[in-house]
Design an enzyme around this catalytic site. Structure first.
Site, short mmCIF file in Angstrom:
data_model
loop_
_atom_site.label_atom_id
_atom_site.label_comp_id
_atom_site.label_asym_id
_atom_site.label_seq_id
_atom_site.Cartn_x
_atom_site.Cartn_y
_atom_site.Cartn_z
N ARG A 1 10.85 4.93 -6.40
CA ARG A 1 10.34 5.76 -7.47
C ARG A 1 9.99 7.14 -6.94
O ARG A 1 9.84 7.32 -5.72
CB ARG A 1 9.11 5.10 -8.10
N GLY B 1 -13.33 0.23 -11.15
CA GLY B 1 -12.02 0.03 -10.54
C GLY B 1 -12.00 -1.14 -9.59
O GLY B 1 -13.00 -1.83 -9.39
N GLU C 1 7.65 7.88 -3.76
CA GLU C 1 7.35 6.63 -3.06
C GLU C 1 7.92 6.65 -1.65
O GLU C 1 9.04 7.07 -1.42
CB GLU C 1 7.93 5.45 -3.84
N LYS D 1 -1.86 6.77 1.85
CA LYS D 1 -0.88 7.69 1.26
C LYS D 1 -1.25 9.15 1.49
O LYS D 1 -0.44 10.05 1.20
CB LYS D 1 -0.73 7.39 -0.24
N VAL E 1 -4.77 -2.96 -1.28
CA VAL E 1 -5.63 -4.13 -1.34
C VAL E 1 -5.00 -5.15 -2.28
O VAL E 1 -4.43 -4.80 -3.32
CB VAL E 1 -7.05 -3.77 -1.81
N LEU E 2 -5.07 -6.38 -1.88
CA LEU E 2 -4.44 -7.46 -2.65
C LEU E 2 -5.17 -7.70 -3.96
O LEU E 2 -6.39 -7.83 -3.97
CB LEU E 2 -4.42 -8.75 -1.82
N LYS F 1 -5.35 13.17 -2.36
CA LYS F 1 -6.38 12.47 -1.59
C LYS F 1 -6.59 13.13 -0.23
O LYS F 1 -7.69 13.13 0.30
CB LYS F 1 -6.01 11.00 -1.43
#
Length: 648
Positions: free
Chosen positions: A564, A304, A567, A426, A466-467, A438
């Site tokens: 969404r 990932g 969200e 989140k 993260v970008l 999580k």
């Protein structure tokens, strides 16, 4: 004016016709031009020596014939006609000088030894000197016509401004001279003392005049040649430029400048991390290596975005062995190959073991942990895409919660020293299943760490987006801009925390070295970023304009699609308000409420039954809501109601 435009167009067509001739035609043209210049040098040399201008005589004809017969073999051997005249520089003039010097030797033999009738002996020196001057002048003139004049008359040329008049800017400007469709109109520099000066004939402007210069010179593109500037200063410059709707590119680092090899190909688009406006803190090498150097390290979810970067950072710390756990065959193959190339480039060797396994299978985790006996584990295996997990709650809960539970159990059985969970912002007051799952993962580690006599140090690291990660908004915006838009975002007020993948991974590793057991480490993500502002910045830095009510003729529209399911408008990093500082300025420590292990295990057993046997997602989500009382799927972030505390 029409006549001027017609003449300009005709000149442009003529010049482009000359520039686009096949190479063999251009070489033959150069041969013919040099032949004429050789004869002209004979005329000039005779006239200067004898003081009489004479275009033809037996002596002139004989000497010219000898000079031509000798010149072409010498020029061919030296490689005079193998180089492109449009790119003539100091090396080309040096080659011409060598060829003319060699030409003087046979002319000396002819004039001095054989004594051609009526040919002065000094011509063997005078002719090569004059010929060299004519050859050099012709190369410079041709280069001016094919490069500089071609740019002046071209209607498709890009007008470029280089920001930075230092070494990098000068090297870049030299490279730009060889680009036929680029016209360098000037330099801009922060040193205001350079305002009004010229570099190689190109004007230099002070940075305080940037907006004025962009308008006056009609610039299409700005190239940032300031690789040593701080990130804060780069952000100031970029924010100024994004309001001007010019395309912005940048030199990435100091390596090419030090080597003196800056070219146009080194330029890249502005990276979004350059808009974060803060300096990255150099990693603490002691913290980086404490849980890695000389140890067997395992990374689950190794293919990932975060997992793969953790692997890149880990191999550079030289573990005894690195175990890659990943359920995707391609992702596992890709990271294994990449790590091999990385180590070859660094000249290091770390045994890499690819293990294709699913963390949600208890038997697979027990097999992998008992076989490899890792000392440090970074658990990054999770489904993270909010809408997908929202639509597939059973799969999301199985992978995230049960995968973490099985990994934690196997880690304890195998005697793992350090187990680090990669969590997310989140998980704080979640409004979606992914975030709630999580948070349960965090509760599992907290409950295990609270048990007396536990030998494994369990900790978790919580951070935001993260970008550049898979599914990130940045690559999606780039793709939408490239296709002409529109750029879509869910809500104009939505904000997110952002951090680069390398910085986040380094901080995760350093946090693991500070863990004592049960801590929730929270990374300093800087200031939250409005996604709408990010979208507009990306559009403007691409040299385009935003189409909106104030600018109906703009290039790309920003469209809202609506939030969404699950969200949030705003993300948070802390459940409580009591973060503690650590030895690292970017890492905070939080101790938050937890479930007693026996109650948590009973709830997890019920959850597992619904996941594996009934597939009842309604019942599974009800258990999830019991475990995470602050989970509010139907609330808005700033109006969430605090539920009765049944657990933490």
């Amino acid at each position: 004016m029409p006549n001027d435009n017609r003449w300009r167009s005709m000149r442009s067509q003529i010049l482009f016709f000359l520039a686009d001739r096949p190479r063999i035609q251009r070489q033959l043209s150069a041969v013919a031009i040099d032949g004429f210049l050789c004869i002209a040098a004979v005329w000039i040399a005779f006239s200067l020596r004898l003081g009489v201008w004479d275009l033809f005589s037996p002596a002139i004809a004989t000497f010219a014939a000898v000079a031509l017969l000798v010149w072409y073999p010498i020029a061919w051997k030296i490689g005079v006609y193998r180089s492109l005249i449009r790119f003539s520089g100091a090396r080309t003039i040096a080659d011409l000088a060598v060829a003319c010097a060699i030409l003087a030797l046979p002319l000396f033999v002819v004039c001095v030894v054989f004594r051609l009738p009526s040919v002065p002996r000094t011509l063997c020196v005078l002719h090569p000197i004059i010929f060299l001057l004519l050859l050099g002048s012709s190369r410079i003139a041709i280069r001016f016509v094919l490069l500089d004049l071609l740019k002046v008359v071209s209607v498709d040329v890009r007008r470029v401004l280089v920001y930075g008049a230092g070494r990098a800017g000068q090297q870049l400007a030299l490279s730009l001279r060889h680009e036929p469709q680029v016209l360098l109109v000037g330099f801009v520099d922060d040193d205001l003392r350079l305002n009004g000066q010229r570099l190689d004939g190109v004007p230099v402007f002070g940075a305080n005049r940037l907006s004025e210069i962009l308008v006056d010179t009609d610039v299409d593109e700005v190239l940032l040649a300031i690789p040593s500037a701080s990130r804060a200063r780069r952000r100031e410059i970029i924010e100024t430029l994004q309001d001007e709707e010019v395309y912005v590119r940048s030199l990435p680092n100091l390596t090419s400048i030090i080597e003196g090899t800056v070219t146009v190909s080194d330029l890249r688009e502005i990276q979004i991390e350059e808009l974060l406006g803060r300096e990255a803190v150099a990693p603490n090498e002691l913290l980086m290596g404490k849980t890695i150097v000389g140890k067997t390290v395992m990374v689950s979810g190794a293919g990932g975005s975060i997992g793969s970067e953790l692997c890149r950072q880990i191999v550079q710390c030289r573990p005894a062995r690195l175990i890659l756990v990943e359920q995707s065959e391609y992702a596992l193959y890709a990271i294994e190959q990449e790590l091999g190339e990385l180590m070859r480039g660094l000249g290091i060797s770390v045994p890499i073991v690819p293990e294709m396994a699913n963390v949600s299978e208890r038997s697979s985790m027990r097999r992998v942990y008992s076989h490899y006996r890792p000392e440090t584990v970074f658990h990054a295996a999770a489904y993270k895409h909010v809408p997908l997990v929202e639509a597939n709650p059973i799969s999301g809960l199985r992978n995230n919660i049960m995968g973490t539970l099985h990994s934690v159990e196997a880690a304890e059985e195998a005697g793992v020293a350090n187990f680090i969970l990669i969590s997310t912002d989140k998980a704080v007051r979640p409004t979606n299943i992914m975030g709630a799952s999580k948070r349960v993962c965090e509760l599992i580690l907290q409950a295990r760490a609270a048990q007396p006599g536990v030998k494994t140090v369990f900790s978790m690291v919580r951070f935001g987006n993260v970008l550049g990660s898979s599914g990130s908004v940045v690559p999606r915006f780039k793709a939408q801009i490239a296709t002409g838009g529109p750029v879509t975002l869910t809500h104009r007020e939505i904000t997110r925390y952002f951090m680069t993948i390398p910085e986040a991974s380094q901080l995760v590793i350093q946090a693991s070295a500070m863990a004592k057991g049960g801590e929730v480490f929270v990374l300093d993500m800087g200031q939250p970023v409005r996604i709408a502002d990010l979208a507009r910045s990306m559009i403007r830095l691409s040299g385009l304009s935003v189409r909106d009510a104030d600018n109906p003729d703009g290039d790309i529209e920003v469209v809202e699609t609506g939030l969404r399911p699950g969200e949030k408008l705003y993300e948070e990093l802390l459940i409580g308000d009591n973060p503690e500082p650590t030895n690292h300025p970017r890492i905070m420590r939080a101790r938050e409420g937890l479930w007693p292990l026996d109650e948590l295990q009973a709830a997890l057993q019920d959850l597992d039954d619904h996941i594996r046997r009934t597939g009842d997602k309604t019942a599974a989500i009800q258990i999830l809501a019991q475990l995470v009382p602050e989970y509010a799927p139907n609330s808005v972030p700033w109006q969430h109601e605090t539920k009765a505390n049944k657990g933490p």
